[in-house]
Design a protein around this motif. Sequence first.
Motif, PDB file in Angstrom:
ATOM      1  N   GLY A  39       0.786  -1.224   0.000  1.00 58.55           N
ATOM      2  CA  GLY A  39       0.000   0.000   0.000  1.00 58.55           C
ATOM      3  C   GLY A  39       0.816   1.272   0.000  1.00 58.55           C
ATOM      4  N   VAL A  40       2.133   1.179  -0.140  1.00 58.72           N
ATOM      5  CA  VAL A  40       2.984   2.363  -0.171  1.00 58.72           C
ATOM      6  C   VAL A  40       2.987   2.941  -1.583  1.00 58.72           C
ATOM      7  CG1 VAL A  40       5.328   3.244   0.138  1.00 58.72           C
ATOM      8  CG2 VAL A  40       4.441   1.481   1.685  1.00 58.72           C
ATOM      9  N   PHE A  41       2.734   4.253  -1.683  1.00 56.22           N
ATOM     10  CA  PHE A  41       2.832   4.936  -2.982  1.00 56.22           C
ATOM     11  C   PHE A  41       4.279   5.380  -3.164  1.00 56.22           C
ATOM     12  CE2 PHE A  41       2.895   8.438  -5.910  1.00 56.22           C
ATOM     13  CZ  PHE A  41       1.942   8.111  -6.858  1.00 56.22           C
ATOM     14  N   THR A  42       4.893   4.938  -4.257  1.00 57.51           N
ATOM     15  CA  THR A  42       6.292   5.275  -4.504  1.00 57.51           C
ATOM     16  C   THR A  42       6.429   6.110  -5.772  1.00 57.51           C
ATOM     17  OG1 THR A  42       6.666   3.210  -5.715  1.00 57.51           O
ATOM     18  CG2 THR A  42       7.127   3.197  -3.352  1.00 57.51           C
ATOM     19  N   TYR A  43       7.366   7.017  -5.737  1.00 61.49           N
ATOM     20  CA  TYR A  43       7.763   7.793  -6.903  1.00 61.49           C
ATOM     21  C   TYR A  43       9.276   7.900  -6.879  1.00 61.49           C
ATOM     22  CZ  TYR A  43       7.916  11.520  -3.377  1.00 61.49           C
ATOM     23  OH  TYR A  43       8.190  12.258  -2.253  1.00 61.49           O
ATOM     24  N   ASN A  44       9.850   8.324  -7.960  1.00 62.88           N
ATOM     25  CA  ASN A  44      11.303   8.400  -8.049  1.00 62.88           C
ATOM     26  C   ASN A  44      11.827   9.458  -7.086  1.00 62.88           C
ATOM     27  OD1 ASN A  44      13.964   8.233  -8.771  1.00 62.88           O
ATOM     28  ND2 ASN A  44      13.720   9.156 -10.792  1.00 62.88           N
ATOM     29  N   GLY A  45      12.312   8.999  -5.944  1.00 58.36           N
ATOM     30  CA  GLY A  45      12.837   9.915  -4.941  1.00 58.36           C
ATOM     31  C   GLY A  45      12.089   9.889  -3.635  1.00 58.36           C
ATOM     32  N   GLY A  46      11.002   9.124  -3.539  1.00 57.77           N
ATOM     33  CA  GLY A  46      10.273   9.112  -2.288  1.00 57.77           C
ATOM     34  C   GLY A  46       9.186   8.064  -2.228  1.00 57.77           C
ATOM     35  N   ALA A  47       8.558   7.971  -1.065  1.00 53.63           N
ATOM     36  CA  ALA A  47       7.481   7.020  -0.839  1.00 53.63           C
ATOM     37  C   ALA A  47       6.537   7.589   0.209  1.00 53.63           C
ATOM     38  CB  ALA A  47       8.030   5.678  -0.378  1.00 53.63           C
TER      39      ALA A  47
END
Length: 341
Positions: free
Chosen positions: A5-13
Amino acid sequence: MSDDGVFTYNGGAVAPGETQNIRYGISETYLGDPVRIPVTIVNGEHDGPTAFLSAAAHGDELNGIEVVREVAHEWDLSELAGTLVCLPVLNVPGFLAQQRYLPVYDRDLNRSFPGKAGSTSSKRMAHRIYSNFIAPCDFGLDFHTSTRGRTNMLHVRGDMTDVGVHRLALAFGSSVILDSPGPTGTLRGEATADGIPTITIEMGEAHRFQRELIDDALAGVRSVFAEYEMLTSTTVRWPGWRTIVSEPGEKTWLRADVGGIVDTHYESGSLVNEGDRIATITNPFKEEPFGVEAPFTGLLIGVLENPVVYPGNPLCHLVEVDEATRRALASDQSPSDEDAI
């Protein structure tokens, strides 16, 4: 979204139950300073879909900015089921310059999606936005206004042949839906093609906050959240009447055949009958008035605000509507559900 359920993007979560406000770098200025877009990610504690709300792909289209900001920062999202990715200003360079397109080579960001790394400046920006914040989503709402000098009644645009778009467009609860695939490079067109049903919400005019339209759009967002069970404190709305304008239905921008000063006789959202005079164009001496008549009975979803034209300039956007809608608009009463499309 990851399995936990973690939303991840390039550089963070962003973990479930967390909210992040970030400024995400998508390019650099001539001085080498970062160009960063504001992003708010609200990851609910409960399972549910991931949705994006985006605005200002055209930098002077402001109404949607306030819609996205209010959802992200004023709504009670403590019981949110799912994740919200809120992108209030996609085109930051255009927003800072208060112009429609990216100042760099006058490119249209909303013809550059899904973007491409190593390509033009606009496609690089679009790629950073799309790959990090659009691709992880299950559906999206993209807010727009008319270009400067014109205004639109609030309506939805989407490809109603797509089952997911059909559900989303009806859930938003606008009275008018224009059924069409998004042009190549548009956020809604490319996202829908990637299996992320997306609709465009057109509302009002550029360079302004229009409170009535903003409130109507916020009601539409609540309706969508009810449909997808992201918030249980609201219900799906019925707009009172609805028409879906599909091909081969008639829709056209009526254009001026002469130059001059325009007196528009109807507001956006008005029903006009075939032969009605929609506008009159005159010269500075009010000589030789030129009348513009409706070529068919329909609904004005967009009209000119800047009352001066060259030959060929658009005057109004007219769409054909069904008989039940005509009766409802003519009598100011809503048709029954059986009559509505």
